[in-house]
Scaffold this active site. Structure first.
Site, PDB file in Angstrom:
ATOM      1  N   ASN A  14      50.147 -18.203  -8.770  1.00  0.00           N
ATOM      2  CA  ASN A  14      49.012 -17.485  -9.370  1.00  0.00           C
ATOM      3  C   ASN A  14      48.032 -18.471 -10.003  1.00  0.00           C
ATOM      4  OD1 ASN A  14      49.146 -14.350  -9.363  1.00  0.00           O
ATOM      5  ND2 ASN A  14      51.276 -15.021  -9.609  1.00  0.00           N
ATOM      6  N   ARG A  66      62.958 -21.228 -33.406  1.00  0.00           N
ATOM      7  CA  ARG A  66      61.996 -20.475 -32.604  1.00  0.00           C
ATOM      8  C   ARG A  66      60.635 -20.468 -33.291  1.00  0.00           C
ATOM      9  NH1 ARG A  66      62.626 -19.380 -27.262  1.00  0.00           N
ATOM     10  NH2 ARG A  66      60.934 -17.997 -26.731  1.00  0.00           N
ATOM     11  N   VAL A  93      58.593 -14.732 -24.353  1.00  0.00           N
ATOM     12  CA  VAL A  93      57.951 -13.647 -25.101  1.00  0.00           C
ATOM     13  C   VAL A  93      56.891 -14.272 -26.009  1.00  0.00           C
ATOM     14  CG1 VAL A  93      58.307 -11.807 -26.790  1.00  0.00           C
ATOM     15  CG2 VAL A  93      60.040 -12.239 -25.028  1.00  0.00           C
ATOM     16  N   ASN A 108      47.998 -10.680 -18.592  1.00  0.00           N
ATOM     17  CA  ASN A 108      49.247 -10.957 -17.888  1.00  0.00           C
ATOM     18  C   ASN A 108      49.189 -10.307 -16.512  1.00  0.00           C
ATOM     19  OD1 ASN A 108      52.091 -11.692 -17.612  1.00  0.00           O
ATOM     20  ND2 ASN A 108      52.545  -9.523 -17.874  1.00  0.00           N
ATOM     21  N   HIS A 110      51.636  -8.527 -13.708  1.00  0.00           N
ATOM     22  CA  HIS A 110      52.972  -7.964 -13.496  1.00  0.00           C
ATOM     23  C   HIS A 110      53.058  -7.451 -12.055  1.00  0.00           C
ATOM     24  CE1 HIS A 110      56.794  -6.185 -14.523  1.00  0.00           C
ATOM     25  NE2 HIS A 110      56.410  -5.113 -13.853  1.00  0.00           N
ATOM     26  N   GLU A 148      51.828  -6.039 -28.340  1.00  0.00           N
ATOM     27  CA  GLU A 148      53.152  -6.385 -28.874  1.00  0.00           C
ATOM     28  C   GLU A 148      54.296  -5.865 -28.008  1.00  0.00           C
ATOM     29  OE1 GLU A 148      50.528  -5.782 -30.639  1.00  0.00           O
ATOM     30  OE2 GLU A 148      50.480  -7.218 -32.300  1.00  0.00           O
ATOM     31  N   GLY A 149      54.048  -4.910 -27.139  1.00  0.00           N
ATOM     32  CA  GLY A 149      55.106  -4.368 -26.292  1.00  0.00           C
ATOM     33  C   GLY A 149      55.311  -5.201 -25.031  1.00  0.00           C
TER      34      GLY A 149
HETATM   35  C1  GRF Z   1      54.625 -13.492 -10.300  1.00  0.00           C
HETATM   36  O1  GRF Z   1      55.338 -12.621  -9.495  1.00  0.00           O
HETATM   37  C2  GRF Z   1      54.027 -12.746 -11.452  1.00  0.00           C
HETATM   38  O2  GRF Z   1      53.671 -11.451 -11.128  1.00  0.00           O
HETATM   39  C3  GRF Z   1      55.134 -12.751 -12.433  1.00  0.00           C
HETATM   40  O3  GRF Z   1      55.741 -14.002 -12.290  1.00  0.00           O
HETATM   41  C4  GRF Z   1      55.508 -14.504 -10.975  1.00  0.00           C
HETATM   42  C5  GRF Z   1      54.883 -15.862 -11.096  1.00  0.00           C
HETATM   43  O4  GRF Z   1      54.825 -16.554  -9.885  1.00  0.00           O
HETATM   44  N1  GRF Z   1      54.654 -12.423 -13.746  1.00  0.00           N
HETATM   45  P1  GRF Z   1      54.009 -17.901  -9.792  1.00  0.00           P
HETATM   46  O5  GRF Z   1      54.615 -18.897 -10.783  1.00  0.00           O
HETATM   47  O6  GRF Z   1      52.555 -17.626 -10.113  1.00  0.00           O
HETATM   48  O7  GRF Z   1      54.184 -18.391  -8.394  1.00  0.00           O
END
Ligand code: GRF
Length: 209
Positions: A14, A66, A93, A108, A110, A148-149
């Site tokens: 990514n 931490r 986290v 983020n 997901h 926060e979730g």
């Molecule tokens: C991806 O699947 C992303 O959705 C998830 O973690 C993975 C990261 O992959 N949060 P990369 O390190 O970007 O290849």
């Protein structure tokens, strides 16, 4: 110019998609100031260095507590003086004090269509295993602001991807990356850089170009 910190833990595909779209001009008015990994072996660090982007590792193992790690992470982000923090496969986290300080400035990605297959325990291949177990016919990816979730913040962009009869968690993961993740993350960054993303009453909206 939108200044960005990208936080990673793994292979960084990514991150690579963001770098490529900035370099080819698809994402305008944005620059990655720093890439931070909690994992010294993350290939994402290497990808950053190959593009002359500052890459640092801050591992919880380097600290006594931490809390000390959390402060070091915040200090590094603060020093980079960024407008946006991008979590691109960051397996840590994010501490509440960072979320508080960078409210609606952390995004983020997901690998499912939130609110399906998200929350605690849904990371990596577990997400795709759950989707296949349920027998859904579409899955996809979501970019959202971080609160926060776990995976609960305002949804910015989603893209659906077809699930095939003979999919394994691995093949579904790959298709979702290629057809959704690597596309929508740069798009969202471009929209934020252009000032087209707003949040009101917990709902994020992107203005049309
Ligand atoms: C991806 O699947 C992303 O959705 C998830 O973690 C993975 C990261 O992959 N949060 P990369 O390190 O970007 O290849």
């Amino acid at each position: 110019m939108l200044k960005i910190a990208v936080l990673v833990s793994g292979s960084g595909t990514n991150l690579q998609a963001i770098i490529d779209r900035i370099e080819d001009g698809t994402v305008k008015n944005a620059a990655i100031q720093i890439v931070i990994s909690n994992n010294p072996k993350a290939y994402a660090l290497e990808r950053a260095r190959q593009h002359d982007i500052k890459a640092v590792c801050i591992s919880p193992k380097q600290f006594e507590s931490r809390d000390a790690f959390n402060h070091a992470l915040l200090d590094e982000i603060d020093r980079a003086n960024v407008d946006l923090i991008v979590l691109a496969g960051f397996m840590v986290v994010v501490p509440a004090m960072i979320i508080e300080k960078y409210r609606n400035k952390i995004i983020n990605i997901h690998p499912s269509l939130i609110p399906s297959f998200c929350g605690q325990g849904y990371y990596g291949l577990h997400v795709h295993e759950a989707a296949l177990k349920k027998g859904v016919k579409v899955s996809g990816a979501t970019v959202h602001f971080v609160d926060e979730g776990t995976d609960t913040g305002p949804i910015i962009m989603q893209k659906a991807v077809e699930v095939k009869n003979d999919d394994t968690p691995q093949t579904l993961q790959r298709r979702i990356m290629e057809q959704a993740e690597w596309i929508i993350m740069p798009k969202v960054i471009d929209a934020i850089a252009a000032g087209r993303v707003s949040v009101k009453d917990g709902i994020a909206k992107i203005e049309e170009e």
